[in-house]
Design a protein around this motif. Sequence first.
Motif, PDB file in Angstrom:
ATOM      1  N   LYS A 103      13.623  10.661  10.815  1.00  0.00           N
ATOM      2  CA  LYS A 103      12.703  10.079  11.790  1.00  0.00           C
ATOM      3  C   LYS A 103      11.288   9.998  11.226  1.00  0.00           C
ATOM      4  CE  LYS A 103      15.159  11.437  15.960  1.00  0.00           C
ATOM      5  NZ  LYS A 103      15.155  12.327  17.147  1.00  0.00           N
ATOM      6  N   GLY A 104      10.861  11.026  10.508  1.00  0.00           N
ATOM      7  CA  GLY A 104       9.535  11.024   9.894  1.00  0.00           C
ATOM      8  C   GLY A 104       9.384   9.907   8.872  1.00  0.00           C
ATOM      9  N   GLU A 105      10.420   9.714   8.053  1.00  0.00           N
ATOM     10  CA  GLU A 105      10.381   8.634   7.066  1.00  0.00           C
ATOM     11  C   GLU A 105      10.353   7.275   7.754  1.00  0.00           C
ATOM     12  OE1 GLU A 105      13.682   9.298   4.457  1.00  0.00           O
ATOM     13  OE2 GLU A 105      12.681  10.951   3.428  1.00  0.00           O
ATOM     14  N   ARG A 106      11.089   7.144   8.839  1.00  0.00           N
ATOM     15  CA  ARG A 106      11.105   5.876   9.596  1.00  0.00           C
ATOM     16  C   ARG A 106       9.725   5.594  10.183  1.00  0.00           C
ATOM     17  NH1 ARG A 106      12.139   0.967  10.766  1.00  0.00           N
ATOM     18  NH2 ARG A 106      12.630   0.482  12.895  1.00  0.00           N
ATOM     19  N   ILE A 107       9.077   6.604  10.755  1.00  0.00           N
ATOM     20  CA  ILE A 107       7.734   6.430  11.322  1.00  0.00           C
ATOM     21  C   ILE A 107       6.743   6.064  10.225  1.00  0.00           C
ATOM     22  CG2 ILE A 107       5.811   7.677  12.401  1.00  0.00           C
ATOM     23  CD1 ILE A 107       7.967   9.194  14.037  1.00  0.00           C
ATOM     24  N   GLU A 108       6.830   6.746   9.083  1.00  0.00           N
ATOM     25  CA  GLU A 108       5.933   6.449   7.965  1.00  0.00           C
ATOM     26  C   GLU A 108       6.127   5.015   7.478  1.00  0.00           C
ATOM     27  OE1 GLU A 108       4.957   8.060   3.475  1.00  0.00           O
ATOM     28  OE2 GLU A 108       6.057   9.345   4.861  1.00  0.00           O
ATOM     29  N   SER A 109       7.368   4.571   7.410  1.00  0.00           N
ATOM     30  CA  SER A 109       7.664   3.206   6.996  1.00  0.00           C
ATOM     31  C   SER A 109       7.067   2.201   7.985  1.00  0.00           C
ATOM     32  CB  SER A 109       9.171   3.018   6.884  1.00  0.00           C
ATOM     33  OG  SER A 109       9.499   1.674   6.705  1.00  0.00           O
ATOM     34  N   LEU A 110       7.212   2.474   9.267  1.00  0.00           N
ATOM     35  CA  LEU A 110       6.644   1.577  10.282  1.00  0.00           C
ATOM     36  C   LEU A 110       5.120   1.542  10.205  1.00  0.00           C
ATOM     37  CD1 LEU A 110       8.924   2.476  13.329  1.00  0.00           C
ATOM     38  CD2 LEU A 110       8.886   0.328  12.056  1.00  0.00           C
ATOM     39  N   LEU A 111       4.493   2.690   9.963  1.00  0.00           N
ATOM     40  CA  LEU A 111       3.033   2.729   9.843  1.00  0.00           C
ATOM     41  C   LEU A 111       2.562   1.945   8.618  1.00  0.00           C
ATOM     42  CD1 LEU A 111       2.308   6.431  10.842  1.00  0.00           C
ATOM     43  CD2 LEU A 111       1.738   4.361  12.150  1.00  0.00           C
ATOM     44  N   ARG A 112       3.266   2.093   7.494  1.00  0.00           N
ATOM     45  CA  ARG A 112       2.907   1.326   6.298  1.00  0.00           C
ATOM     46  C   ARG A 112       3.043  -0.165   6.542  1.00  0.00           C
ATOM     47  NH1 ARG A 112       6.700   3.255   2.834  1.00  0.00           N
ATOM     48  NH2 ARG A 112       6.674   5.444   3.326  1.00  0.00           N
ATOM     49  N   GLN A 113       4.125  -0.566   7.220  1.00  0.00           N
ATOM     50  CA  GLN A 113       4.339  -1.977   7.532  1.00  0.00           C
ATOM     51  C   GLN A 113       3.236  -2.491   8.449  1.00  0.00           C
ATOM     52  OE1 GLN A 113       6.602  -4.136   6.298  1.00  0.00           O
ATOM     53  NE2 GLN A 113       5.550  -5.721   7.452  1.00  0.00           N
ATOM     54  N   ALA A 115       0.184  -1.331   8.691  1.00  0.00           N
ATOM     55  CA  ALA A 115      -1.051  -1.409   7.910  1.00  0.00           C
ATOM     56  C   ALA A 115      -1.060  -2.669   7.050  1.00  0.00           C
ATOM     57  CB  ALA A 115      -1.208  -0.168   7.039  1.00  0.00           C
ATOM     58  N   ARG A 116       0.092  -3.027   6.460  1.00  0.00           N
ATOM     59  CA  ARG A 116       0.167  -4.255   5.665  1.00  0.00           C
ATOM     60  C   ARG A 116      -0.049  -5.483   6.544  1.00  0.00           C
ATOM     61  NH1 ARG A 116       4.387  -1.618   2.649  1.00  0.00           N
ATOM     62  NH2 ARG A 116       5.918  -2.462   4.095  1.00  0.00           N
ATOM     63  N   ASP A 117       0.523  -5.468   7.743  1.00  0.00           N
ATOM     64  CA  ASP A 117       0.391  -6.610   8.652  1.00  0.00           C
ATOM     65  C   ASP A 117      -1.045  -6.789   9.133  1.00  0.00           C
ATOM     66  OD1 ASP A 117       3.085  -6.993   8.343  1.00  0.00           O
ATOM     67  OD2 ASP A 117       3.642  -6.187  10.314  1.00  0.00           O
ATOM     68  N   GLY A 123      -6.327  -8.962   0.104  1.00  0.00           N
ATOM     69  CA  GLY A 123      -6.303  -7.583  -0.407  1.00  0.00           C
ATOM     70  C   GLY A 123      -7.581  -6.835  -0.119  1.00  0.00           C
ATOM     71  N   ASP A 124      -7.926  -5.923  -1.043  1.00  0.00           N
ATOM     72  CA  ASP A 124      -9.032  -5.002  -0.843  1.00  0.00           C
ATOM     73  C   ASP A 124     -10.320  -5.503  -1.491  1.00  0.00           C
ATOM     74  OD1 ASP A 124      -7.446  -3.232   0.525  1.00  0.00           O
ATOM     75  OD2 ASP A 124      -6.863  -2.128  -1.277  1.00  0.00           O
ATOM     76  N   LYS A 125     -10.415  -6.769  -1.846  1.00  0.00           N
ATOM     77  CA  LYS A 125     -11.598  -7.266  -2.529  1.00  0.00           C
ATOM     78  C   LYS A 125     -12.760  -7.345  -1.556  1.00  0.00           C
ATOM     79  CE  LYS A 125      -8.977  -9.984  -5.800  1.00  0.00           C
ATOM     80  NZ  LYS A 125      -8.665 -11.317  -6.290  1.00  0.00           N
TER      81      LYS A 125
END
Length: 127
Positions: A103-113, A115-117, A123-125
């Motif tokens: 569940k923790g890995e799933r939440i982390e994956s959703l948070l990363r996604q 953040a990308r969205d 990018g970071d320029k």
Amino acid sequence: MPSRDFKRTDRIGAELRRELGLLVHAAVRDHGLPSTSVCDVEITRDLDWATVWVTTMLPEQGLPAVKALNELSHEIRHALAHSGMRMRRVPELKFKYDDSVDKGERIESLLRQQARDLAPPGGDKHD
């Protein structure tokens, strides 16, 4: 007088977790089970039952590993009784899968996604 925050069942649970970690590792090796680790052990107050929480490297291997460990629980309990632990009565063992890591890995994956969205295009320029 200071309160006793660390209960007897907690001390026994910690010792059981160490011993069962070794025994489960041996069972994995001897019986060709999926790679399994002991996460936690919860013991009833009367010390009759111990719930052993385990996790596997791959989530889809969790249920087969737990099923096999429950089938081997009598053998593991017998080995536990003959290990270095000095207990009058070794508790019955019930193995369960701990999905909190999954569940923790799933939440982390959703948070990363997320953040990308939400990241601005380009990018970071910074100009």
